[in-house]
Design a protein around this motif. Structure first.
Motif, PDB file in Angstrom:
ATOM      1  N   TRP A 195       0.702  -1.017  -0.001  1.00 65.03           N
ATOM      2  CA  TRP A 195       0.001   0.251   0.123  1.00 65.03           C
ATOM      3  C   TRP A 195       1.321   1.206  -0.014  1.00 65.03           C
ATOM      4  O   TRP A 195       1.570   0.937   0.516  1.00 65.03           O
ATOM      5  CB  TRP A 195      -0.931  -0.197   1.516  1.00 65.03           C
ATOM      6  CG  TRP A 195      -1.857  -0.986   0.971  1.00 65.03           C
ATOM      7  CD1 TRP A 195      -1.204  -2.608   1.823  1.00 65.03           C
ATOM      8  CD2 TRP A 195      -3.358  -1.462   0.749  1.00 65.03           C
ATOM      9  NE1 TRP A 195      -2.590  -3.183   1.345  1.00 65.03           N
ATOM     10  CE2 TRP A 195      -3.539  -2.461   1.020  1.00 65.03           C
ATOM     11  CE3 TRP A 195      -3.895  -0.383  -0.190  1.00 65.03           C
ATOM     12  CZ2 TRP A 195      -5.165  -3.021   0.140  1.00 65.03           C
ATOM     13  CZ3 TRP A 195      -4.989  -0.379  -0.025  1.00 65.03           C
ATOM     14  CH2 TRP A 195      -5.826  -1.909  -0.449  1.00 65.03           C
ATOM     15  N   PHE A 196       0.415   2.362  -0.512  1.00 63.97           N
ATOM     16  CA  PHE A 196       1.028   4.080  -0.744  1.00 63.97           C
ATOM     17  C   PHE A 196       0.524   5.077  -0.396  1.00 63.97           C
ATOM     18  O   PHE A 196      -1.453   4.930  -0.560  1.00 63.97           O
ATOM     19  CB  PHE A 196       1.465   3.442  -2.033  1.00 63.97           C
ATOM     20  CG  PHE A 196       2.278   2.879  -2.866  1.00 63.97           C
ATOM     21  CD1 PHE A 196       1.377   1.832  -3.499  1.00 63.97           C
ATOM     22  CD2 PHE A 196       3.414   2.411  -2.728  1.00 63.97           C
ATOM     23  CE1 PHE A 196       1.946   1.066  -4.444  1.00 63.97           C
ATOM     24  CE2 PHE A 196       4.614   1.070  -3.057  1.00 63.97           C
ATOM     25  CZ  PHE A 196       2.728   0.257  -4.112  1.00 63.97           C
ATOM     26  N   LEU A 197       0.886   5.826   0.197  1.00 65.54           N
ATOM     27  CA  LEU A 197       0.164   6.624   0.876  1.00 65.54           C
ATOM     28  C   LEU A 197      -0.086   7.929  -0.151  1.00 65.54           C
ATOM     29  O   LEU A 197       0.890   8.239  -1.025  1.00 65.54           O
ATOM     30  CB  LEU A 197       0.754   7.411   1.829  1.00 65.54           C
ATOM     31  CG  LEU A 197       0.081   8.316   3.190  1.00 65.54           C
ATOM     32  CD1 LEU A 197      -1.678   7.415   3.347  1.00 65.54           C
ATOM     33  CD2 LEU A 197       1.056   8.679   4.201  1.00 65.54           C
ATOM     34  N   LEU A 198      -1.557   8.219  -0.441  1.00 66.92           N
ATOM     35  CA  LEU A 198      -2.247   9.171  -1.414  1.00 66.92           C
ATOM     36  C   LEU A 198      -1.623  10.669  -0.374  1.00 66.92           C
ATOM     37  O   LEU A 198      -2.032  10.908  -0.048  1.00 66.92           O
ATOM     38  CB  LEU A 198      -3.575   8.943  -1.541  1.00 66.92           C
ATOM     39  CG  LEU A 198      -3.736   7.469  -2.868  1.00 66.92           C
ATOM     40  CD1 LEU A 198      -4.878   8.092  -3.076  1.00 66.92           C
ATOM     41  CD2 LEU A 198      -3.138   8.424  -3.842  1.00 66.92           C
ATOM     42  N   PRO A 199      -1.597  11.714  -1.277  1.00 68.86           N
ATOM     43  CA  PRO A 199      -0.891  13.023  -0.117  1.00 68.86           C
ATOM     44  C   PRO A 199      -3.058  13.303  -0.298  1.00 68.86           C
ATOM     45  O   PRO A 199      -3.838  13.187  -0.755  1.00 68.86           O
ATOM     46  CB  PRO A 199      -0.588  13.718  -1.772  1.00 68.86           C
ATOM     47  CG  PRO A 199      -1.017  13.438  -3.048  1.00 68.86           C
ATOM     48  CD  PRO A 199      -1.519  11.975  -2.518  1.00 68.86           C
ATOM     49  N   PRO A 200      -3.111  14.608   1.306  1.00 65.83           N
ATOM     50  CA  PRO A 200      -4.184  14.952   0.981  1.00 65.83           C
ATOM     51  C   PRO A 200      -5.025  15.724   0.010  1.00 65.83           C
ATOM     52  O   PRO A 200      -4.376  16.496  -0.103  1.00 65.83           O
ATOM     53  CB  PRO A 200      -4.251  15.419   2.878  1.00 65.83           C
ATOM     54  CG  PRO A 200      -2.618  16.038   3.209  1.00 65.83           C
ATOM     55  CD  PRO A 200      -1.903  14.960   2.032  1.00 65.83           C
ATOM     56  N   ALA A 201      -6.041  16.179   0.111  1.00 63.67           N
ATOM     57  CA  ALA A 201      -6.663  16.839  -1.161  1.00 63.67           C
ATOM     58  C   ALA A 201      -6.745  18.025  -0.929  1.00 63.67           C
ATOM     59  O   ALA A 201      -7.863  18.240  -0.182  1.00 63.67           O
ATOM     60  CB  ALA A 201      -8.098  16.137  -1.603  1.00 63.67           C
ATOM     61  N   THR A 202      -6.115  18.565  -1.456  1.00 64.53           N
ATOM     62  CA  THR A 202      -6.252  20.149  -0.828  1.00 64.53           C
ATOM     63  C   THR A 202      -6.995  21.280  -1.972  1.00 64.53           C
ATOM     64  O   THR A 202      -7.180  20.843  -2.981  1.00 64.53           O
ATOM     65  CB  THR A 202      -4.632  20.839  -0.487  1.00 64.53           C
ATOM     66  OG1 THR A 202      -3.652  20.994  -1.662  1.00 64.53           O
ATOM     67  CG2 THR A 202      -3.596  20.364   0.878  1.00 64.53           C
ATOM     68  N   ASN A 203      -7.075  22.667  -2.017  1.00 67.20           N
ATOM     69  CA  ASN A 203      -7.892  23.141  -2.841  1.00 67.20           C
ATOM     70  C   ASN A 203      -6.538  23.557  -3.822  1.00 67.20           C
ATOM     71  O   ASN A 203      -7.661  23.363  -4.988  1.00 67.20           O
ATOM     72  CB  ASN A 203      -8.227  24.543  -2.087  1.00 67.20           C
ATOM     73  CG  ASN A 203      -9.182  24.170  -1.426  1.00 67.20           C
ATOM     74  OD1 ASN A 203     -10.079  23.503  -1.880  1.00 67.20           O
ATOM     75  ND2 ASN A 203      -9.788  25.639  -0.464  1.00 67.20           N
TER      76      ASN A 203
END
Lengths: 392, 273
Positions: B82-90
């Motif tokens: 599993w690979f972490l995804l970046p959080p969705a910023t504006n």
């Protein structure tokens, strides 16, 4: 689909086959999801075809037209006739006979396994052409109307049947070599499209790795539906001439339409590698069902054009199934077709276009110009006479 | 859906046409547990699958203390790594909505490029190249789906006095009649609707009714509510994000949602209803 549901569907299919002795072969085609309830669709091949009730309806329509024509003539003698519309709707493309083309199989649907199966009516080319232009969800009730533009000829049952025909034509595939075409047409030129296929007894399975790698190992085994809406092309121009000869007197001579070109679709059993791409997405995605145990895996094919259509092959066995919403994926967005331009009421020309009456100043200017012209003309005449006189 | 109940909840949503084969299920069981321990999540959900042209992404979501805000998304190709995804910023959302077109390819390093022409006021054309990687597009798509289509039954989550949203351990399910109404299902996202009139509010309970109701969605009819599996399971399917399925077994606390699809918003919804 889940195990329990599959078991129920299997039992329901068995019930269908037992209740309808006409069915020779039956298979689960798939499931179409709707907003209020879903449809489970079974595809069946029948031994004999029932006489179509449509023929009677066609005769009635013809009789009505004749009656109308007679009343029209009667009216003409009595009162001034209202302007008759010279619009003739384009002739309807005739339906394909049962057992051929898009009507090769009969489809039964049921809402839930256990409820009685309902037979879907056969599909007509007009329905297929309109179904290509609209995009609507299924509601789950077969008799609900389909509100759309262009108006769909029929209710949801017909729309469902048309979509099933399109999906079958687009996504039913088999490994190459499984089916072979009938051998009687070896001597004929390939004008008549092949429409029959038999199971090839010599088929040996293609290895799974090969099936996953290249799309040319898969072929379509259902005929492609032409633009006209049928699988075999029908020349409509011939019929039009016959009609014209019949109603000759009242009609003005219409220009004969150009001979429509014969529509040719890809022949049966074309490999998938020839399927066209739409919007840069390849039309199929291949996979192995398991990467860890590749000896036992099956090759799985997923359609990108019709999301929900799957095919798998494992050795000598293969199968197709569709579970989805019944809609084609058209990429960016759907825009409904525009309504046709309104017809002109009358041809415009100089006789009936209004021109502005010239104003007083313009008239004076014109008069002066005319006077000048006359004066010049007189001078010319005088000089001519003068010259003549001088010569003498 | 919760990783603890994965083995039977997958059967319940299988009516939508997507299942995981046994190999993937067993791999998920073990790897989700490992994920939970490594990242110290409160619970781990199997969020769904996004189908790409070459490869499919399996998505897992880990939830921390505050279920609404502490969310982390991870993706994998084989249910094991599993690979972490970046959080969705504006600003990421802006970039993705400008640049990403077409289907997911299946390659997280694929870059979507789009050249935009911006007309400035003095008749100059300024070309701007917007680049977005598929990984970012994935993160933003998951964020959008969660914002617009995640569903929970009313009463399954409570807001404690500190403002932290948590699972309601004494939720015992909706009754049969409640499960047939769209009002009993709520969006699991930051509430957008303003508070209604006081008359409406007296029937609501502040601890459980802090989320938006599904029946307020525009266009009406963008959810399909059905009872499947011999009328025992209530299944909600979203018509805006085709592929999102929510299930709930009435009178039991079992519920969950899963998204298996292309990752496309259905923009033609208004034509299709």
């Amino acid at each position: 689909m889940g195990r329990e549901e599959l078991q129920r569907v299997f039992l329901a299919l068995k019930q269908l086959v037992e209740s309808q002795p006409v069915i020779q072969r039956c298979r689960l085609w798939g499931k179409i999801l709707g907003t209020q309830s879903n449809y489970i669709v079974a595809e069946a091949e029948c031994k004999e075809w029932e006489d179509e009730e449509e023929e009677k309806i066609g005769d009635e329509a013809a009789e009505e037209e004749e009656r109308e024509a007679e009343t029209r003539e009667g009216d003409e003698n009595e009162i001034d006739p209202l302007p008759q519309s010279t619009y003739k709707p384009p002739p309807l493309v005739p339906k394909e006979a049962m057992g051929t083309g898009a009507n090769k199989f009969v489809y039964y649907v049921c809402k839930e396994p256990g409820l009685p199966w309902v037979k879907l009516p056969s599909v007509s080319p007009a329905q297929i052409t309109v179904a290509r232009q609209i995009r609507k969800f299924f509601s789950g009730r077969l008799d609900s109307p389909v509100n759309s533009y262009p108006p769909f000829p029929g209710n949801e049952g017909n729309y469902l049947r048309a979509q099933i025909a399109r999906i079958s034509a687009g996504t039913q595939v088999s490994p190459q070599g499984f089916f072979q075409t009938g051998e009687e047409e070896g001597d004929e030129e390939d004008e008549a499209p092949r429409d029959s296929y038999d199971v090839n007894p010599d088929f040996e399975g293609i290895s799974v790795a090969e099936m996953v790698e290249s799309l040319s190992t898969w072929v379509h085994h259902i005929q492609h539906i032409l633009q006209q809406g049928r699988c075999t092309w029908v020349n409509l121009a011939v019929k039009r001439e016959e009609d014209q000869n019949e109603d000759g007197e009242a009609e003005e001579t219409e220009e004969e339409p150009d001979e429509p070109e014969q529509e040719v679709g890809p022949p049966l059993l074309t490999p998938l590698s020839q399927d066209a791409e739409i919007f840069n997405t390849p039309p199929w995605t291949t996979k192995m069902s398991s990467t860890l145990t590749s000896q036992h895996a099956a090759a799985v094919l997923r359609s990108n054009l019709w999301p929900g259509a799957y095919a798998y092959a494992c050795g000598k066995k293969f199968e197709n199934i569709y579970v989805g919403w019944g809609l084609k994926d058209v990429g960016e967005g759907y825009s409904p077709p525009l309504p046709p331009l309104p017809q002109k009421e009358y041809p415009s020309g100089p006789e009936i276009t209004e021109a502005q009456d010239p104003s007083v100043e313009e008239e004076q200017v014109l008069e002066e110009a005319l006077d000048e012209q006359e004066a010049e003309q007189e001078e010319l005449d005088d000089t001519d006479e003068g010259e003549l006189l001088d010569d003498d | 859906m919760d990783s603890q109940t994965l083995y039977f909840s997958l059967e319940l949503v299988a009516g939508s046409g997507h299942i995981l084969n046994i190999e993937q299920r067993t791999a998920l069981q073990t790897s989700l547990m490992i994920l939970r321990k490594n990242y110290k999540f409160g619970r781990v959900l199997f969020w769904g699958k996004i189908l790409g042209l070459k490869e499919d992404y399996f998505i897992a979501q880990g939830r921390g203390e505050d279920e609404l805000k502490d969310k982390k998304n991870l993706y994998s190709f084989n249910c094991m790594d599993w690979f972490l995804l970046p959080p969705a910023t504006n600003c990421l959302i802006n970039e993705v909505s400008k640049a990403a077109r077409g289907r997911f390819i299946g390659d997280p390093s694929h870059v979507y490029e789009r050249v935009l022409r911006i007309h400035l006021e003095d008749d100059e054309e300024h070309e701007e190249v917007v680049k977005v990687s598929e990984e970012n597009r994935l993160a933003v798509t998951i964020h959008w789906i969660d914002e617009e289509a995640s569903v929970v039954p009313r009463g399954a989550f409570i807001k404690n006095p500190h403002g932290i949203v948590q699972m309601n351990r004494s939720f015992c399910g909706l009754s049969d009649s409640e499960a047939r109404k769209l009002d009993s299902f709520l969006h699991f996202r930051e509430p957008r609707n303003q508070k209604e009139s006081i008359l409406g509010m007296c029937e609501l309970n502040q601890t459980i009714d802090f989320l938006d109701v599904l029946s307020d969605d525009i266009p009406k009819g963008s959810w399909s509510l059905q009872f499947e599996c011999a009328r025992k399971v209530c299944v909600l399917r979203s018509l805006l994000w085709l592929g999102l399925t929510f299930y709930h077994v009435p009178v039991t606390p079992h519920n969950g949602y899963i998204y298996i699809g292309n990752g496309y918003r259905n923009l033609d919804l208004n034509f299709m209803l």
